[in-house]
Every structure is written in C-alpha cells, then in structure tokens.
Design a protein around this motif. Structure first.
Motif, PDB file in Angstrom:
ATOM      1  N   GLY A   4       0.688  -1.280   0.112  1.00 40.08           N
ATOM      2  CA  GLY A   4       0.067  -0.225   0.026  1.00 40.08           C
ATOM      3  C   GLY A   4       0.700   1.436   0.041  1.00 40.08           C
ATOM      4  O   GLY A   4       0.210   2.297  -0.050  1.00 40.08           O
ATOM      5  N   VAL A   5       2.259   1.027  -0.085  1.00 39.09           N
ATOM      6  CA  VAL A   5       2.917   2.426  -0.024  1.00 39.09           C
ATOM      7  C   VAL A   5       4.051   2.243  -1.245  1.00 39.09           C
ATOM      8  O   VAL A   5       4.442   1.143  -1.610  1.00 39.09           O
ATOM      9  CB  VAL A   5       3.783   2.654   1.339  1.00 39.09           C
ATOM     10  CG1 VAL A   5       2.878   2.827   2.371  1.00 39.09           C
ATOM     11  CG2 VAL A   5       4.718   1.563   1.629  1.00 39.09           C
ATOM     12  N   VAL A   6       4.493   3.448  -1.694  1.00 37.64           N
ATOM     13  CA  VAL A   6       5.480   3.763  -2.970  1.00 37.64           C
ATOM     14  C   VAL A   6       6.761   3.108  -2.369  1.00 37.64           C
ATOM     15  O   VAL A   6       7.300   3.427  -1.269  1.00 37.64           O
ATOM     16  CB  VAL A   6       5.502   5.117  -3.290  1.00 37.64           C
ATOM     17  CG1 VAL A   6       6.422   5.199  -4.238  1.00 37.64           C
ATOM     18  CG2 VAL A   6       4.082   5.369  -3.855  1.00 37.64           C
ATOM     19  N   ALA A   7       7.100   2.110  -2.954  1.00 38.29           N
ATOM     20  CA  ALA A   7       8.405   1.599  -2.537  1.00 38.29           C
ATOM     21  C   ALA A   7       9.533   1.864  -3.335  1.00 38.29           C
ATOM     22  O   ALA A   7      10.745   2.011  -2.960  1.00 38.29           O
ATOM     23  CB  ALA A   7       8.163  -0.079  -2.611  1.00 38.29           C
ATOM     24  N   ASP A   8       9.251   2.293  -4.568  1.00 38.76           N
ATOM     25  CA  ASP A   8      10.318   2.662  -5.692  1.00 38.76           C
ATOM     26  C   ASP A   8       9.911   3.394  -6.504  1.00 38.76           C
ATOM     27  O   ASP A   8       8.597   3.340  -6.861  1.00 38.76           O
ATOM     28  CB  ASP A   8      11.066   1.450  -5.993  1.00 38.76           C
ATOM     29  CG  ASP A   8      12.347   1.848  -6.920  1.00 38.76           C
ATOM     30  OD1 ASP A   8      12.806   2.915  -6.489  1.00 38.76           O
ATOM     31  OD2 ASP A   8      12.631   1.086  -7.811  1.00 38.76           O
ATOM     32  N   VAL A   9      10.270   4.798  -6.990  1.00 35.92           N
ATOM     33  CA  VAL A   9       9.675   5.610  -7.940  1.00 35.92           C
ATOM     34  C   VAL A   9      10.865   6.266  -8.846  1.00 35.92           C
ATOM     35  O   VAL A   9      11.615   6.721  -8.128  1.00 35.92           O
ATOM     36  CB  VAL A   9       8.714   6.559  -7.152  1.00 35.92           C
ATOM     37  CG1 VAL A   9       9.509   7.292  -6.275  1.00 35.92           C
ATOM     38  CG2 VAL A   9       8.201   7.600  -8.245  1.00 35.92           C
ATOM     39  N   GLU A  67      10.077  12.507  -6.506  1.00 37.73           N
ATOM     40  CA  GLU A  67      10.317  10.997  -5.882  1.00 37.73           C
ATOM     41  C   GLU A  67      10.226  10.841  -4.239  1.00 37.73           C
ATOM     42  O   GLU A  67      10.018   9.970  -3.885  1.00 37.73           O
ATOM     43  CB  GLU A  67      11.508  10.737  -6.691  1.00 37.73           C
ATOM     44  CG  GLU A  67      11.501  10.454  -8.354  1.00 37.73           C
ATOM     45  CD  GLU A  67      12.517  10.004  -8.751  1.00 37.73           C
ATOM     46  OE1 GLU A  67      13.716   9.821  -7.987  1.00 37.73           O
ATOM     47  OE2 GLU A  67      12.785   9.816 -10.005  1.00 37.73           O
ATOM     48  N   ARG A  68      11.009  12.001  -3.817  1.00 36.63           N
ATOM     49  CA  ARG A  68      11.176  11.765  -2.289  1.00 36.63           C
ATOM     50  C   ARG A  68      10.088  12.047  -1.701  1.00 36.63           C
ATOM     51  O   ARG A  68       9.724  11.022  -0.591  1.00 36.63           O
ATOM     52  CB  ARG A  68      12.368  12.777  -1.867  1.00 36.63           C
ATOM     53  CG  ARG A  68      13.817  12.385  -2.192  1.00 36.63           C
ATOM     54  CD  ARG A  68      14.668  13.213  -1.255  1.00 36.63           C
ATOM     55  NE  ARG A  68      14.623  14.595  -1.578  1.00 36.63           N
ATOM     56  CZ  ARG A  68      15.229  15.334  -2.601  1.00 36.63           C
ATOM     57  NH1 ARG A  68      16.081  14.555  -3.306  1.00 36.63           N
ATOM     58  NH2 ARG A  68      15.089  16.426  -2.957  1.00 36.63           N
ATOM     59  N   ALA A  69       9.268  12.738  -2.161  1.00 36.66           N
ATOM     60  CA  ALA A  69       7.587  13.024  -1.586  1.00 36.66           C
ATOM     61  C   ALA A  69       6.981  11.816  -1.813  1.00 36.66           C
ATOM     62  O   ALA A  69       6.130  11.655  -0.594  1.00 36.66           O
ATOM     63  CB  ALA A  69       7.421  14.546  -2.270  1.00 36.66           C
ATOM     64  N   LEU A  70       7.100  11.181  -2.661  1.00 36.34           N
ATOM     65  CA  LEU A  70       6.142  10.152  -2.884  1.00 36.34           C
ATOM     66  C   LEU A  70       6.663   8.795  -2.183  1.00 36.34           C
ATOM     67  O   LEU A  70       5.514   8.051  -1.565  1.00 36.34           O
ATOM     68  CB  LEU A  70       5.962   9.751  -4.501  1.00 36.34           C
ATOM     69  CG  LEU A  70       5.231  10.715  -5.445  1.00 36.34           C
ATOM     70  CD1 LEU A  70       5.643  10.180  -6.775  1.00 36.34           C
ATOM     71  CD2 LEU A  70       3.709  10.626  -4.999  1.00 36.34           C
ATOM     72  N   LEU A  71       7.874   8.441  -2.092  1.00 38.89           N
ATOM     73  CA  LEU A  71       8.389   7.226  -1.529  1.00 38.89           C
ATOM     74  C   LEU A  71       7.846   7.088  -0.192  1.00 38.89           C
ATOM     75  O   LEU A  71       7.768   7.907   0.716  1.00 38.89           O
ATOM     76  CB  LEU A  71      10.057   7.585  -1.221  1.00 38.89           C
ATOM     77  CG  LEU A  71      10.626   6.623  -2.440  1.00 38.89           C
ATOM     78  CD1 LEU A  71      12.236   7.178  -2.120  1.00 38.89           C
ATOM     79  CD2 LEU A  71      10.420   5.436  -2.517  1.00 38.89           C
ATOM     80  N   GLY A  72       7.460   5.928   0.354  1.00 38.64           N
ATOM     81  CA  GLY A  72       7.123   5.601   1.486  1.00 38.64           C
ATOM     82  C   GLY A  72       5.509   6.016   2.011  1.00 38.64           C
ATOM     83  O   GLY A  72       5.118   5.546   3.165  1.00 38.64           O
ATOM     84  N   GLY A  73       5.009   6.445   1.033  1.00 36.85           N
ATOM     85  CA  GLY A  73       3.401   6.986   1.054  1.00 36.85           C
ATOM     86  C   GLY A  73       2.571   6.354   0.188  1.00 36.85           C
ATOM     87  O   GLY A  73       3.063   5.651  -0.581  1.00 36.85           O
ATOM     88  N   PRO A  74       1.301   6.232   0.683  1.00 37.89           N
ATOM     89  CA  PRO A  74       0.182   5.633  -0.395  1.00 37.89           C
ATOM     90  C   PRO A  74       0.242   6.445  -1.473  1.00 37.89           C
ATOM     91  O   PRO A  74       0.298   7.729  -1.517  1.00 37.89           O
ATOM     92  CB  PRO A  74      -0.909   5.533   0.497  1.00 37.89           C
ATOM     93  CG  PRO A  74      -0.896   7.079   1.406  1.00 37.89           C
ATOM     94  CD  PRO A  74       0.679   7.042   1.774  1.00 37.89           C
ATOM     95  N   LEU A  75       0.074   5.738  -2.497  1.00 36.21           N
ATOM     96  CA  LEU A  75      -0.266   6.420  -4.088  1.00 36.21           C
ATOM     97  C   LEU A  75      -1.921   6.759  -3.897  1.00 36.21           C
ATOM     98  O   LEU A  75      -2.727   5.815  -4.559  1.00 36.21           O
ATOM     99  CB  LEU A  75       0.174   5.400  -5.088  1.00 36.21           C
ATOM    100  CG  LEU A  75       0.342   5.988  -6.375  1.00 36.21           C
ATOM    101  CD1 LEU A  75       1.545   7.246  -6.111  1.00 36.21           C
ATOM    102  CD2 LEU A  75       0.683   5.012  -7.392  1.00 36.21           C
TER     103      LEU A  75
END
Ligand SMILES: Cc1cc2nc3c(=O)[nH]c(=O)nc-3n(C[C@H](O)[C@H](O)[C@H](O)COP(=O)(O)OP(=O)(O)OC[C@H]3O[C@@H](n4cnc5c(N)ncnc54)[C@H](O)[C@@H]3O)c2cc1C
Ligand code: FES
Length: 388
Positions: free
Chosen positions: A192-197, A215-223
């Motif tokens: 459920g979270v962004v593992a790589d982008v 990319e940093r903002a998305l990593l680790g959060g839900p898409l």
C-alpha cells in the motif's frame, strides 16, 4: 548546406565517419528540417538507415532497442504496450515511420517524449566512442550531452512490471503537437505504499530532468488517486507539490543545454551526384541526385510526379506524403540517396488508369478534398490503415 550523405553498412563504419566530423542522421525528422538554418556552412551526414542498428529484442525482461529502430516499430511491437501511449503522442504516422529511437534522445525540448519515458525506465545506452564501446546511463547523457563523434548504437532497459509505468503528455492539441509538459513515471507499490519511484519530466526546461524532489515526496507514502486528499489533510500532497517545484527548478536557475549534437558546420569534400534507382508506382526509375536532393524533389522535379506537394518542408503538414516500402512517410525530409532501391508509391499510383482506388473514390463521394493540397496525406494514411 548539405554536401554529403554517407550510407555505411555497419555501426563501426558509421562511427568512423562521425570521428571524421560528420553528423549522425537517424530518420532526419529533426535534422533535415534544420538544414535551412545551416546555409553558408557545409554539413556532412551519415545515414544510419543501413548500418544494422534497427531491431527490438525483449528477452528475460530486458528490452534492447537498436538506435535506428523507428518509433513506428516501437508502436507496433506487442511486447512494448507500456510505450504505446508515449510513442502515439509523437507527431503523426508519416513522421513516426521515419523517426528513430536514438534521434528522439537528442532533439531539443519540448520534444524528446520517448527520451522522457526511457529516463523514467532507467535506460542505459550502448555508445561507440573514441575509446571503443561503453555503456552509460541515459540520465548522465541527458544531463551532460554526448561527446561530438560518439554514436549511440542501442538503448537497454528492464521492462516495467505490469501496471507500474505511466506516461502523460499535456499538449496544445491531442495530436501532432509538442509537449507543454511530459511526465513519465515508474512506480512500485508494496503493502500500500510507494516502495520505488522514478519520475522524468520533459518540456519544462532546456533538458529532460528527473524530478527527484517529487520522488522523495512520494516514497514511503500511499499512492492516492488524483483528486483525493491523502489522510492527514493534504499536508503530504502540498509538500510533494512544493518539492516537485523545487526539484524541477534549481535555485541557481535553469540548467544550460547540453553542448552536444548541434547541426554544426563541418569541413569536407562535396559528394558528387549519384545514380539512384527507385521502384516508383511499380516501375523501375533511375535518376541522378545530389546529396541534398530530397525524395520529394526527386519525385516532382526529376520524375514529374506532382501529386505529392511541398507545403511546410518541415514534416508538419503532410502534403508531401508518399508510401515508402508500403508505409506513409513525409518525402520532404528524406535525402533520396538514403532510400536507393526502395519502393515508392505516390498518389498517382493508387488509381488504375481512369479507375480511382476505393479511398480516392470515397474522397470524391464525400467531397473530402477541400483545396486538395494535403489530399495525398489523408489519402495515403487512410489507404494504409484500410479505413476509408
Ligand atoms: C511535425 C513534427 C512533430 C514532432 N512532434 C514531436 C513530438 O510530439 N514529440 C517528440 O518527442 N518529438 C517530436 N518531433 C521531433 C522528432 O521527430 C522526434 O523526436 C524524432 O524521434 C527524432 O528522430 P530522428 O531519427 O528523425 O532524428 P534525426 O533528425 O535524424 O536526429 C536528431 C538528432 O539526433 C542525433 N542522432 C540521431 N541518431 C543518433 C545516434 N544513433 N547517435 C547519436 N546521435 C544521434 C542527430 O545527429 C541529431 O542531432 C516532431 C517532429 C516533427 C517533424
Ligand atoms: S510535411 Fe513535407 S511538405 Fe509539409
């Protein structure tokens, strides 16, 4: 002025010409249109059409695109469905049938849509340079440019897992329009979270960029789906947008364009005229052509076939469209010496004597010709797609 077009039959031979100061010619959809800007300087080109650099491999999840593979080849390949939205957003079929993968890497922004997709896919380039063959990340070449005299021979990347790759291009028109902004993204979601982008953005600066802040903002959060606020009142989304802005526009100002691939003047021998043989509307025709003679000029001025017209001479209007080995192309951008031996069909070749082809008849029946100038384009493209 274009003074010579070489036609080597291998990548090594092509590279030898480049080391001698010539420029690589892929499909010519950018370079040929720029030649008018080089009046007063001598330009030598090396066509890659017969250099053995066209083809697609997709084995064990690794995709290899030959540098001279056309965008139409990429579009037609069922193993590359994730690249279709990108390639179909580029120009129109008569341009895509000529334009090559490597050529797209070196056109100035806001072009280079496939390059944006390949940057998001973390592609690597096989390059022939002064010290032999090497492999380089596209990201480095997008940032620093390619040294003069180097030749890209292949592009490689790992095929994205299903449903992990996205491409979006905002343009003024849906078709045949350069990008306002192009975004390509490969996003892996786990638990459920962004593992790589990896996010690549084109159209905003002189060159393609990776949006590392986003990319940093998305990593680790839900898409989260577009338009839905993430939990926490949208703070993460706002922070992401802010970081996207910061990642795209460095504080010290826009990056300078890479120094490579200018259509520079070069010294060299003027190539003598050559005999070119074409199969035109089913009949063998021979003509004498200078390096700068386009297929369109050869058809109209030497062979007297006036059906294909000269409109923009930039690949944009399509009024010069003919079928080259069965596919529609813009004849105004092709040095005729590069298609020696090819089969060409002009609009004159579609009728059987007085009897019009089905497509031509449909145009007449539907009063679809308007002023008639661009009719060859519409007719050829519809003829080829068999949808009159
Ligand atoms: C009407 C029109 C609309 C267009 N719309 C779009 C669009 O929407 N999006 C888009 O991305 N592009 C667009 N383009 C630009 C262009 O057609 C494409 O980017 C195309 O992929 C360029 O490829 P080419 O093979 O024709 O390049 P060329 O014109 O042959 O070459 C372009 C540059 O790449 C260099 N080059 C070519 N091959 C190599 C190689 N193997 N190694 C090193 N350098 C090389 C050349 O020397 C030159 O500097 C458009 C062009 C036209 C005419
Ligand atoms: S596209 Fe060739 S003349 Fe306009």
């Amino acid at each position: 002025m274009l003074i010579s077009v070489e036609m080597p039959d291998s990548a090594d031979a092509a590279h030898a010409y480049l080391r001698d100061g010539a420029l690589p010619l892929g499909g010519g959809t950018h370079l040929m249109a720029k030649l008018d800007d080089t009046a007063g300087t001598d330009v030598r080109l090396v066509s890659l059409r017969k250099a053995g650099l066209r083809g697609i491999d997709a084995e064990d999840g690794v995709v290899t695109l030959g540098a001279a593979t056309t965008l139409a080849d990429v579009e037609d390949d069922p193993r590359l469905p994730y690249l279709s939205p990108c390639v179909r957003s580029i120009a129109a079929p008569p341009v895509r049938n000529l334009a090559t993968v490597a050529g797209n890497l070196f056109v100035p922004q806001p072009y280079g849509d496939l390059a944006a997709a390949l940057l998001a896919l973390d592609a690597e380039l096989d390059v022939l340079g002064a010290d032999g063959a090497r492999r380089e990340p596209l990201e480095r070449i997008a940032a620093e440019g390619l040294p003069q005299g180097d030749l890209v021979t292949r592009v490689r990347f790992t095929a994205p897992a299903p449903d992990t790759f996205r491409f979006h291009k905002a343009a003024r028109r849906r078709l045949n329009s350069g990008s306002i902004v192009t975004v390509a993204a490969r996003v892996m979601v786990e638990d459920g979270v962004v593992a790589d982008v990896r996010l690549a953005v084109g159209g905003l600066t002189h060159r393609l960029v990776r949006a590392t802040g986003a990319e940093r903002a998305l990593l680790g959060g839900p898409l989260t789906p577009r338009g839905r606020r993430p939990r926490g009142g949208g703070g993460r989304l706002r922070a992401g947008r802010r970081r996207l802005r910061l990642g795209l526009v460095p504080r010290q100002g826009l990056p300078r364009p890479p120094a490579s691939r200018p259509a520079r003047g070069l010294k060299g021998e003027r190539m003598p005229s050559r005999i070119v043989t074409l199969k035109v509307n089913g009949a063998e025709r021979e003509l004498i052509a200078r390096p700068s003679t386009t297929l369109l000029a050869a058809l109209r001025e030497t062979l007297g076939l006036m059906g294909a017209k000269r409109g923009c001479a930039q690949g944009g209007c399509g009024s010069c469209t003919v079928l080259l080995d069965g596919r529609p192309v813009v004849a105004c951008l092709i040095p005729v010496v590069t298609v020696d031996g090819a089969a060409v069909e002009t609009i004159e070749g579609q009728a059987d004597g007085e009897r019009l082809s089905d497509v031509q008849q449909a145009f007449v029946d539907g009063f679809a010709t308007q002023c008639g100038f661009c009719t060859p384009r519409d007719d050829h493209v519809r003829h080829r797609s068999a949808r009159p």
